[in-house]
Each structure stands twice: as structure tokens, then as C-alpha cells.
Design a protein around this motif. Structure first.
Motif, PDB file in Angstrom:
ATOM      1  N   GLU A 123       0.838  -1.199   0.000  1.00 57.66           N
ATOM      2  CA  GLU A 123       0.000   0.000   0.000  1.00 57.66           C
ATOM      3  C   GLU A 123       0.871   1.246   0.000  1.00 57.66           C
ATOM      4  O   GLU A 123       1.976   1.242   0.555  1.00 57.66           O
ATOM      5  N   SER A 124       0.339   2.323  -0.592  1.00 56.05           N
ATOM      6  CA  SER A 124       0.983   3.631  -0.487  1.00 56.05           C
ATOM      7  C   SER A 124      -0.078   4.694  -0.756  1.00 56.05           C
ATOM      8  O   SER A 124      -0.777   4.622  -1.766  1.00 56.05           O
TER       9      SER A 124
ATOM     10  N   ALA B 173       7.516  19.011  -2.713  1.00 59.14           N
ATOM     11  CA  ALA B 173       7.472  17.733  -3.425  1.00 59.14           C
ATOM     12  C   ALA B 173       8.848  17.057  -3.329  1.00 59.14           C
ATOM     13  O   ALA B 173       9.867  17.732  -3.179  1.00 59.14           O
ATOM     14  N   PRO B 174       8.883  15.723  -3.419  1.00 61.16           N
ATOM     15  CA  PRO B 174       7.749  14.810  -3.618  1.00 61.16           C
ATOM     16  C   PRO B 174       6.886  14.687  -2.364  1.00 61.16           C
ATOM     17  O   PRO B 174       7.390  14.771  -1.245  1.00 61.16           O
ATOM     18  N   ALA B 175       5.587  14.509  -2.597  1.00 60.12           N
ATOM     19  CA  ALA B 175       4.616  14.501  -1.503  1.00 60.12           C
ATOM     20  C   ALA B 175       4.846  13.331  -0.555  1.00 60.12           C
ATOM     21  O   ALA B 175       5.199  12.223  -0.972  1.00 60.12           O
ATOM     22  N   ALA B 176       4.627  13.590   0.729  1.00 58.09           N
ATOM     23  CA  ALA B 176       4.768  12.541   1.742  1.00 58.09           C
ATOM     24  C   ALA B 176       3.681  11.485   1.560  1.00 58.09           C
ATOM     25  O   ALA B 176       2.512  11.811   1.362  1.00 58.09           O
ATOM     26  N   HIS B 177       4.070  10.210   1.633  1.00 59.10           N
ATOM     27  CA  HIS B 177       3.156   9.082   1.538  1.00 59.10           C
ATOM     28  C   HIS B 177       3.314   8.175   2.752  1.00 59.10           C
ATOM     29  O   HIS B 177       4.426   8.028   3.285  1.00 59.10           O
ATOM     30  N   TYR B 178       2.211   7.585   3.182  1.00 65.53           N
ATOM     31  CA  TYR B 178       2.277   6.400   4.030  1.00 65.53           C
ATOM     32  C   TYR B 178       2.536   5.223   3.106  1.00 65.53           C
ATOM     33  O   TYR B 178       1.877   5.082   2.059  1.00 65.53           O
ATOM     34  N   SER B 179       3.501   4.363   3.450  1.00 61.78           N
ATOM     35  CA  SER B 179       3.816   3.221   2.586  1.00 61.78           C
ATOM     36  C   SER B 179       4.094   1.975   3.415  1.00 61.78           C
ATOM     37  O   SER B 179       4.707   2.053   4.491  1.00 61.78           O
ATOM     38  N   PHE B 180       3.629   0.837   2.906  1.00 66.90           N
ATOM     39  CA  PHE B 180       3.885  -0.464   3.521  1.00 66.90           C
ATOM     40  C   PHE B 180       4.345  -1.392   2.409  1.00 66.90           C
ATOM     41  O   PHE B 180       3.631  -1.581   1.414  1.00 66.90           O
TER      42      PHE B 180
ATOM     43  N   HIS C 150       6.322   3.059   6.789  1.00 69.72           N
ATOM     44  CA  HIS C 150       6.848   4.359   7.200  1.00 69.72           C
ATOM     45  C   HIS C 150       6.409   5.430   6.222  1.00 69.72           C
ATOM     46  O   HIS C 150       5.688   5.152   5.251  1.00 69.72           O
ATOM     47  N   LEU C 151       6.814   6.666   6.480  1.00 66.15           N
ATOM     48  CA  LEU C 151       6.580   7.743   5.544  1.00 66.15           C
ATOM     49  C   LEU C 151       7.659   7.717   4.463  1.00 66.15           C
ATOM     50  O   LEU C 151       8.836   7.499   4.750  1.00 66.15           O
ATOM     51  N   THR C 152       7.240   7.925   3.223  1.00 66.80           N
ATOM     52  CA  THR C 152       8.164   7.964   2.109  1.00 66.80           C
ATOM     53  C   THR C 152       7.939   9.233   1.297  1.00 66.80           C
ATOM     54  O   THR C 152       6.848   9.796   1.292  1.00 66.80           O
ATOM     55  N   ALA C 153       8.980   9.696   0.636  1.00 68.51           N
ATOM     56  CA  ALA C 153       8.863  10.858  -0.247  1.00 68.51           C
ATOM     57  C   ALA C 153       8.348  10.366  -1.594  1.00 68.51           C
ATOM     58  O   ALA C 153       9.100   9.860  -2.424  1.00 68.51           O
TER      59      ALA C 153
END
Length: 239
Positions: A142-143, A154-161, A175-178
Motif C-alpha cells: 500500500e501507499s 514535493a515529492p509529496a509525503a506518503h504512508y507506505s507499507f 513508514h513515511l516515504t517521499a
């Protein structure tokens, strides 16, 4: 081989902050005390517990809730010293802040513990962060963009798994990813987010091998703990 790099946008005159939970000069601030070891008053749980709409953890068909569904019936908001960055967590969890001996508004690492005292996540907010890079094979579960950080550079912060594999050895990360992490062959994601003149690094703290398979990881994500941690990362907000 890991190659370290330093974030290039850090102001030259910014005070250095050390990323991590240990090291020379670090102090500990209990969330319940509100006072740092250096004698500086540090707010802990800002806003207290707030009631959220009652929403079941899954639908009648067994589908996991969307990211907008609350992780529990009651949440609390933690705000970093200075009042510019905050996040939400289950009301019965606690947050401890680790800072240096100087001004706690410059940098700090918030460690999030669940009701049983298990460390679940760390959130660093400060002026310096390092990263390493190496090639991996990635599967993304997921992201999603983080709404409260949408106004940041940018790049926008994403929640990612996702899971990274190197020599068939899996490393699961939430974690949070760019931006959204790319699937397939790519470099390790550092997870450093720009927030104004500071940086943000937020990671869920997994044990070395938390899941027996990718299917087990997806199943965990649909459960209460996975949804609570997903909601925590998606609740990050800056003003």
C-alpha cells in the motif's frame, strides 16, 4: 555495501540534531512529566483524548476499513514542541520525547508505545538526517498520500507499507516515504520528508522478521494493530 548521504537542503547554520534514540548528550522526556532533563518544559499529549465517530473495524463482508476509518474509538493528539507538527494515536498509547540538551523545539524523536508498553513507532522531527542506499527487489502492499503534509515540498509525503528483498532476505517496512515507493528493482527508500526548514522521519518499529510471508503481512495490516499504525502515519500534519 551501504553508502551514506546527508540531506542537501539542510541550512548551513542549523543546529545539528542526531537521528536515533541513543547517543552522546541525548535526554529522555517522559510523556507524563512534561519536563525535559535540561529543565525545559516540554508538552506531551497536546489536546488529550478526543472521541472519534464509532466505526467498526471491518465491514459486514469482512473488508478492511478505508484509511479514513479511525483505528480506535478514541484517539489522542501528540504535538511536537513548537506546535508545528502533530500526529494522532490510540488514546491508551503513550508518547515519550527524546531531545538533546538544547532547545527541544529544534529537534527530537518521539517514541510511541502501545497500551502494553511495546514500542510501535518512532517519529523524528529536526534538522539533520542521514540515509543509506543499496539495491533491492520491492513488493508494495500500500501507499497513500498524507493529507496533512500535502502543502510541503514535493515529492509529496506518503504512508507506505512494502517489503524489500536483498539476496532473498525480506525486510518489511511501514513508514513515511517521499512519494510512492516504486515496485520492482530499485534502491532502498530513505524515508526523509521535507517539512518547512526541517525534516521528518517516521517509521513503524518491526522486529527483525515480523512476518512469515507476504500474505501474513497483508493479514496483519487488516487487523487492529496494522490499522492503528497506518492511521498514525496518515494523521501526520504540519502547520
Amino acid at each position: 555495501m551501504h553508502s551514506a548521504r546527508r540531506v542537501p537542503f539542510i541550512p548551513a547554520l542549523a543546529a545539528a540534531a542526531v537521528l536515533g534514540l541513543s547517543g552522546c548528550g541525548l535526554g529522555v522526556t517522559e510523556a507524563s512529566s512534561g519536563v525535559s532533563p535540561s529543565g525545559v518544559s516540554v508538552p506531551s499529549e497536546s489536546g488529550g483524548a478526543t472521541s472519534a465517530p464509532t466505526t467498526p473495524s471491518s465491514t459486514a463482508e469482512g473488508t478492511p476499513p478505508s484509511s479514513s476509518a479511525p483505528a480506535s474509538a478514541s484517539t489522542a493528539t501528540y504535538t511536537f514542541p513548537g506546535g508545528r507538527l502533530s500526529f494522532q494515536h490510540p488514546a491508551d498509547w503513550r508518547v515519550d520525547l527524546f531531545t538533546g540538551a538544547g532547545d527541544p523545539s529544534l529537534s527530537g524523536t518521539a517514541t510511541v508505545f502501545d497500551a502494553g508498553g511495546t514500542e510501535q513507532a518512532t517519529v523524528y522531527y529536526g534538522q539533520v538526517a542521514d540515509a543509506v542506499s543499496h539495491r533491492v527487489a520491492r513488493t508494495v502492499f500500500e501507499s497513500e498520500p498524507v493529507p496533512g503534509l500535502s502543502q510541503q515540498p514535493a515529492p509529496a509525503a506518503h504512508y507506505s507499507f512494502y517489503v524489500d528483498r536483498m539476496d532473498d532476505n525480506p525486510t518489511y517496512r511501514m513508514h513515511l516515504t517521499a512519494g510512492a515507493p516504486p515496485a520492482g528493482e530499485d534502491s532502498r527508500v530513505d524515508g526523509i520528508i521535507r517539512v518547512g526548514d526541517k525534516v521528518l522521519v517516521a517509521d513503524v518499529r518491526f522486529i527483525e522478521k515480523p512476518f512469515s510471508s507476504d500474505e501474513a503481512a497483508r493479514s496483519w495490516l487488516e487487523g487492529a494493530e496494522g490499522q492503528a499504525l497506518k492511521a498514525l502515519l496518515l494523521s501526520m500534519s504540519s502547520s
